[in-house]
Design a protein around this motif. Structure first.
Motif, PDB file in Angstrom:
ATOM      1  N   LEU A 261      10.780   4.374 -12.958  1.00  8.84           N
ATOM      2  CA  LEU A 261      11.261   3.146 -12.341  1.00  8.84           C
ATOM      3  C   LEU A 261      12.391   3.397 -11.347  1.00  8.84           C
ATOM      4  O   LEU A 261      12.502   2.694 -10.340  1.00  8.84           O
ATOM      5  CB  LEU A 261      11.711   2.164 -13.421  1.00  8.84           C
ATOM      6  CG  LEU A 261      10.584   1.610 -14.302  1.00  8.84           C
ATOM      7  CD1 LEU A 261      11.153   0.858 -15.493  1.00  8.84           C
ATOM      8  CD2 LEU A 261       9.661   0.704 -13.495  1.00  8.84           C
ATOM      9  N   SER A 262      13.252   4.367 -11.623  1.00  7.44           N
ATOM     10  CA  SER A 262      14.368   4.609 -10.705  1.00  7.44           C
ATOM     11  C   SER A 262      14.933   6.013 -10.877  1.00  7.44           C
ATOM     12  O   SER A 262      15.039   6.529 -11.995  1.00  7.44           O
ATOM     13  CB  SER A 262      15.482   3.586 -10.935  1.00  7.44           C
ATOM     14  OG  SER A 262      16.583   3.831 -10.076  1.00  7.44           O
ATOM     15  N   TYR A 263      15.325   6.606  -9.748  1.00  5.67           N
ATOM     16  CA  TYR A 263      16.076   7.855  -9.738  1.00  5.67           C
ATOM     17  C   TYR A 263      17.548   7.586  -9.410  1.00  5.67           C
ATOM     18  O   TYR A 263      18.313   8.516  -9.139  1.00  5.67           O
ATOM     19  CB  TYR A 263      15.507   8.821  -8.691  1.00  5.67           C
ATOM     20  CG  TYR A 263      14.217   9.480  -9.097  1.00  5.67           C
ATOM     21  CD1 TYR A 263      14.067  10.069 -10.346  1.00  5.67           C
ATOM     22  CD2 TYR A 263      13.145   9.549  -8.220  1.00  5.67           C
ATOM     23  CE1 TYR A 263      12.876  10.687 -10.712  1.00  5.67           C
ATOM     24  CE2 TYR A 263      11.955  10.169  -8.567  1.00  5.67           C
ATOM     25  CZ  TYR A 263      11.829  10.736  -9.823  1.00  5.67           C
ATOM     26  OH  TYR A 263      10.652  11.364 -10.189  1.00  5.67           O
TER      27      TYR A 263
ATOM     28  N   ASN B 204       0.800  -1.227   0.000  1.00  2.91           N
ATOM     29  CA  ASN B 204       0.000   0.000   0.000  1.00  2.91           C
ATOM     30  C   ASN B 204       0.830   1.273   0.000  1.00  2.91           C
ATOM     31  O   ASN B 204       0.298   2.357  -0.144  1.00  2.91           O
ATOM     32  CB  ASN B 204      -0.922   0.004   1.226  1.00  2.91           C
ATOM     33  CG  ASN B 204      -1.968  -1.089   1.151  1.00  2.91           C
ATOM     34  OD1 ASN B 204      -2.493  -1.363   0.083  1.00  2.91           O
ATOM     35  ND2 ASN B 204      -2.263  -1.720   2.282  1.00  2.91           N
ATOM     36  N   ASP B 205       2.127   1.141   0.184  1.00  3.76           N
ATOM     37  CA  ASP B 205       2.981   2.311   0.323  1.00  3.76           C
ATOM     38  C   ASP B 205       3.315   2.887  -1.051  1.00  3.76           C
ATOM     39  O   ASP B 205       3.969   2.246  -1.870  1.00  3.76           O
ATOM     40  CB  ASP B 205       4.263   1.932   1.064  1.00  3.76           C
ATOM     41  CG  ASP B 205       5.129   3.145   1.355  1.00  3.76           C
ATOM     42  OD1 ASP B 205       6.276   2.957   1.786  1.00  3.76           O
ATOM     43  OD2 ASP B 205       4.648   4.281   1.155  1.00  3.76           O
ATOM     44  N   LEU B 206       2.862   4.108  -1.320  1.00  2.00           N
ATOM     45  CA  LEU B 206       3.141   4.772  -2.594  1.00  2.00           C
ATOM     46  C   LEU B 206       4.295   5.762  -2.484  1.00  2.00           C
ATOM     47  O   LEU B 206       4.648   6.409  -3.469  1.00  2.00           O
ATOM     48  CB  LEU B 206       1.891   5.511  -3.086  1.00  2.00           C
ATOM     49  CG  LEU B 206       0.663   4.650  -3.400  1.00  2.00           C
ATOM     50  CD1 LEU B 206      -0.509   5.551  -3.759  1.00  2.00           C
ATOM     51  CD2 LEU B 206       0.953   3.687  -4.523  1.00  2.00           C
ATOM     52  N   SER B 207       4.895   5.859  -1.297  1.00  2.00           N
ATOM     53  CA  SER B 207       5.906   6.894  -1.086  1.00  2.00           C
ATOM     54  C   SER B 207       7.188   6.633  -1.865  1.00  2.00           C
ATOM     55  O   SER B 207       7.939   7.566  -2.154  1.00  2.00           O
ATOM     56  CB  SER B 207       6.236   7.011   0.414  1.00  2.00           C
ATOM     57  OG  SER B 207       6.763   5.772   0.904  1.00  2.00           O
ATOM     58  N   ASN B 208       7.461   5.382  -2.203  1.00  2.00           N
ATOM     59  CA  ASN B 208       8.709   5.052  -2.881  1.00  2.00           C
ATOM     60  C   ASN B 208       8.546   4.853  -4.383  1.00  2.00           C
ATOM     61  O   ASN B 208       9.487   4.419  -5.049  1.00  2.00           O
ATOM     62  CB  ASN B 208       9.318   3.780  -2.275  1.00  2.00           C
ATOM     63  CG  ASN B 208       9.746   3.993  -0.838  1.00  2.00           C
ATOM     64  OD1 ASN B 208      10.241   5.057  -0.494  1.00  2.00           O
ATOM     65  ND2 ASN B 208       9.544   2.983  -0.008  1.00  2.00           N
ATOM     66  N   ILE B 209       7.377   5.140  -4.916  1.00  2.00           N
ATOM     67  CA  ILE B 209       7.163   4.971  -6.354  1.00  2.00           C
ATOM     68  C   ILE B 209       6.487   6.207  -6.928  1.00  2.00           C
ATOM     69  O   ILE B 209       5.831   6.963  -6.204  1.00  2.00           O
ATOM     70  CB  ILE B 209       6.304   3.726  -6.678  1.00  2.00           C
ATOM     71  CG1 ILE B 209       4.899   3.896  -6.109  1.00  2.00           C
ATOM     72  CG2 ILE B 209       6.947   2.454  -6.172  1.00  2.00           C
ATOM     73  CD1 ILE B 209       3.933   2.856  -6.607  1.00  2.00           C
ATOM     74  N   GLN B 210       6.687   6.397  -8.215  1.00  2.44           N
ATOM     75  CA  GLN B 210       6.033   7.497  -8.908  1.00  2.44           C
ATOM     76  C   GLN B 210       5.574   6.992 -10.274  1.00  2.44           C
ATOM     77  O   GLN B 210       6.386   6.588 -11.102  1.00  2.44           O
ATOM     78  CB  GLN B 210       6.978   8.686  -9.087  1.00  2.44           C
ATOM     79  CG  GLN B 210       7.275   9.422  -7.788  1.00  2.44           C
ATOM     80  CD  GLN B 210       8.045  10.709  -8.026  1.00  2.44           C
ATOM     81  OE1 GLN B 210       8.724  10.869  -9.015  1.00  2.44           O
ATOM     82  NE2 GLN B 210       7.921  11.640  -7.092  1.00  2.44           N
TER      83      GLN B 210
END
Length: 329
Positions: free
Chosen positions: A260-262, A204-210
């Motif tokens: 996908l990644s920074y 449920n955690d959206l903080s690590n994805i965009q």
């Protein structure tokens, strides 16, 4: 043929002859043809991924309005359109260019009598069916039970699930799956997008994805053919900006970017895949979308203020090309 020492990128199970399964990068139900047995195991494909494909196919309801070939050759499911008076239509089942109600609509007149409402083009067929079913009935009696016979007019149809942008988080898990599928297909390490894998699995955690709706407009370097309806996948890794992203178009209507990644530190590259949905063929065309870390990091996800308007502009184009006669406000 399966490559050696491949693992399911969701369950980490070794892929072997007994558990391999072709996974469509874009769901088969939406006309996706690109697939690979080297992505996920059969259990994941038949459970988690099948569920996400079903969610996405239901959410992208435009997929049911357009005629296209599927790998399994199954008929497209019927999509129900409903007029403002409650008449139901099989929207993707036109006959001689006309849209016919599924069955007559039951209505009640001012006296409380139950009558039927149907289209002109259905009247004779309906009367014949009733005479065959009830031989003792008189044609006049059947016609007396018809409240109104109206001309073919379906401009006021709306759709059961709506032809609109996603309004919940769940379909975005399927969008994330398309992006990670395409990345793994192109041999990109899953270490770059572990957070997305957890999101796909139901985290449920959206903080690590965009990820979210994205209409690049003038930023996208691509020439659309006049009658083109396509699926587009564009994957880019930029060493200078340290970003890895996937741009996705479904029917050129639902468009997304998945960051996908920074922290990408591989070589700069770009991979694309374009599938002509209407003609069932891959298009070999130039495409480019050059985004920066600054641009991506300042965007709003999952939606942005003008997302619905940008979506509707693309939807108008699709509707015109496919003669869907949608009312788009």
């Amino acid at each position: 043929m399966r490559c050696e020492n491949k693992y399911c990128y969701i369950s980490n199970v070794l892929l072997a002859r007994e558990n391999i399964s072709d996974e469509h990068i874009i769901p088969n139900a939406m006309g996706g043809h690109l697939k690979s047995p080297n992505l996920v195991c059969k259990e994941i494909n038949n459970t988690l991924f099948a569920k996400l494909d079903a969610i996405l196919s239901k959410s992208v309801e435009i997929a049911q309005l357009i005629k296209f070939k599927r790998d399994d050759q199954k008929e497209q499911p019927t999509i129900i359109g409903i007029s403002t008076d409650g008449m139901k239509y099989a929207v993707n089942n036109m006959q001689k260019g006309k849209l016919l109600p599924i069955k007559p609509l039951k209505v009640v007149d001012e006296s409380g009598k139950e009558l039927l409402k149907l289209q002109v083009s259905q009247k004779e067929e309906y009367i014949k069916s009733q005479l065959k079913k009830y031989p003792t009935l008189k044609r006049e009696a059947i016609e007396n039970n018809l409240k109104e016979v109206f001309e073919d007019d379906y401009n006021d149809i709306h759709f059961r699930n709506g032809i609109n942008i996603f309004t919940t988080k769940e379909p975005f898990r399927a969008i994330a799956k398309i992006a990670t599928n395409f990345a793994v297909l192109n041999n990109i390490s899953t270490n770059y997008f572990r957070g997305f894998i957890e999101f796909i699995k139901g985290g449920n955690d959206l903080s690590n994805i965009q990820l979210g709706y994205f209409y690049p407009n003038e930023l996208l370097i691509y020439d659309f053919e006049e009658k083109e309806i396509s699926h587009i996948l564009y994957l880019k890794g930029c060493q200078k900006e340290k970003i890895l992203y996937c741009y996705i178009e479904l029917f050129n209507t639902h468009c997304f970017v998945v960051n996908l990644s920074y922290h990408y530190h591989g070589p700069t590259f770009e991979k694309s895949y374009i599938w002509d949905v209407l003609n069932a063929q891959e298009l070999r065309k130039d495409i480019a979308l050059n985004l920066t870390y600054s641009y991506l990091s300042k965007r709003l996800y999952l939606w942005y203020p003008n997302a619905e308007n940008d979506y509707k502009e693309r939807l108008k184009r699709t509707s015109l090309i496919c003669d869907l006669k949608l009312r788009i406000k």
